[in-house]
Design a protein around this motif. Structure first.
Motif, PDB file in Angstrom:
ATOM      1  N   SER A  74       2.725   1.795  -3.255  1.00 40.16           N
ATOM      2  CA  SER A  74       1.862   2.170  -4.380  1.00 40.16           C
ATOM      3  C   SER A  74       1.440   3.640  -4.300  1.00 40.16           C
ATOM      4  CB  SER A  74       0.620   1.275  -4.427  1.00 40.16           C
ATOM      5  OG  SER A  74      -0.265   1.571  -3.360  1.00 40.16           O
ATOM      6  N   ARG A  75       1.579   4.247  -3.146  1.00 37.93           N
ATOM      7  CA  ARG A  75       1.160   5.636  -2.955  1.00 37.93           C
ATOM      8  C   ARG A  75       2.309   6.630  -3.048  1.00 37.93           C
ATOM      9  NH1 ARG A  75      -2.612   3.018  -3.105  1.00 37.93           N
ATOM     10  NH2 ARG A  75      -4.461   2.966  -1.823  1.00 37.93           N
ATOM     11  N   TRP A 114      -5.264   8.777  -4.483  1.00 45.02           N
ATOM     12  CA  TRP A 114      -5.230   7.925  -3.302  1.00 45.02           C
ATOM     13  C   TRP A 114      -6.640   7.713  -2.777  1.00 45.02           C
ATOM     14  CZ3 TRP A 114      -0.679   9.716   0.306  1.00 45.02           C
ATOM     15  CH2 TRP A 114       0.515   9.700  -0.414  1.00 45.02           C
ATOM     16  N   ILE A 144       0.836  -1.206   0.000  1.00 46.28           N
ATOM     17  CA  ILE A 144       0.000   0.000   0.000  1.00 46.28           C
ATOM     18  C   ILE A 144       0.869   1.253   0.000  1.00 46.28           C
ATOM     19  CG2 ILE A 144      -1.604   1.380   1.400  1.00 46.28           C
ATOM     20  CD1 ILE A 144      -2.917  -1.305   2.237  1.00 46.28           C
ATOM     21  N   PHE A 173      -2.720   2.870   8.078  1.00 48.20           N
ATOM     22  CA  PHE A 173      -2.655   1.465   7.702  1.00 48.20           C
ATOM     23  C   PHE A 173      -1.797   0.645   8.655  1.00 48.20           C
ATOM     24  CE2 PHE A 173      -4.441   3.199   3.813  1.00 48.20           C
ATOM     25  CZ  PHE A 173      -5.495   2.314   3.654  1.00 48.20           C
ATOM     26  N   GLU A 190      -8.456   4.816  -4.338  1.00 48.38           N
ATOM     27  CA  GLU A 190      -8.026   3.470  -3.925  1.00 48.38           C
ATOM     28  C   GLU A 190      -8.265   3.191  -2.445  1.00 48.38           C
ATOM     29  OE1 GLU A 190      -7.138   1.028  -5.941  1.00 48.38           O
ATOM     30  OE2 GLU A 190      -7.600   2.458  -7.535  1.00 48.38           O
ATOM     31  N   ASP A 209      -8.218  -0.550  -0.506  1.00 49.98           N
ATOM     32  CA  ASP A 209      -7.213  -0.933   0.487  1.00 49.98           C
ATOM     33  C   ASP A 209      -7.867  -1.314   1.816  1.00 49.98           C
ATOM     34  OD1 ASP A 209      -5.146  -0.533  -1.310  1.00 49.98           O
ATOM     35  OD2 ASP A 209      -4.881   1.565  -0.722  1.00 49.98           O
ATOM     36  N   GLU A 214      -1.351   8.099   5.613  1.00 45.87           N
ATOM     37  CA  GLU A 214      -1.518   6.741   5.081  1.00 45.87           C
ATOM     38  C   GLU A 214      -0.694   5.734   5.878  1.00 45.87           C
ATOM     39  OE1 GLU A 214      -3.059   5.544   1.503  1.00 45.87           O
ATOM     40  OE2 GLU A 214      -4.315   6.738   2.831  1.00 45.87           O
TER      41      GLU A 214
END
Length: 177
Positions: A61-62, A128, A58, A102, A131, A135, A98
């Motif tokens: 990917s950001r 973001w 995650i 997470f 998605e 996520d 983020e």
């Protein structure tokens, strides 16, 4: 499993040991016992490893022009494509948001909990936001968490619009009737 643990620097890679083409029966039994014991020990890491791999996926990917890797001595290390280390406090507010969100969902919230998230779009880039719920679903599957998300962002709700509940003045009177 050993390879996955080595990829995130939690286990050193060991050179492969060449075995004879034919093993004596006692050698086979000893090897089988060793392999079963190794499997049992490594299985303990499966849940933790799956969570850590999802967090890395995650985050990577950001984050733009940087990635997260795990170092057994330093913990989380953020590096640019040129190999420069970026301190966590140098991350943007969205990146920090983020990472913390997470991380907490994957490692700190008790499995099976109901998690309420209010306006996650704050500090999140529009891409973001698109998605975000995907996520969250991945986290939910891995941790058995349940979520209620309150948002004003059409980018967050776009794929999930059929599962939304609009809150508007007078709605509570309609429910009571």
């Amino acid at each position: 499993m050993r390879e996955r643990l080595a990829q995130i620097d939690l286990l050193e890679t060991a050179p492969e040991i060449a075995l004879p083409k034919v093993l004596l029966p006692w050698q086979s039994r000893v090897l089988w016992t060793y392999l079963q014991d190794s499997d049992l020990k490594l299985d303990l890491f499966e849940g933790f490893l799956a969570k850590l791999e999802l967090l890395i996926e995650i985050v990577n990917s950001r984050f733009l022009h940087k990635h997260l890797r795990i170092d057994r001595d330093k913990g989380f290390v953020f590096e640019t494509a040129q190999g420069e280390v970026v301190r966590p406090e140098q991350l943007s507010s969205g990146e920090q948001h983020e990472l913390v969100l997470f991380y907490d969902l994957l490692f700190r919230v008790k499995a099976g909990s109901l998690v309420l998230i209010d306006e996650p779009e704050i500090s999140l880039h529009v891409s973001w936001q698109r998605e975000f719920l995907n996520d969250i679903v991945r986290v939910a599957r891995l941790t058995s968490l349940r979520f209620v998300v309150a948002t004003h962002s059409p980018q967050i709700a776009h794929k999930w619009i059929e599962r939304t509940v609009a809150l508007r003045p007078g709605r509570d009177r309609e429910v009571e009737a």
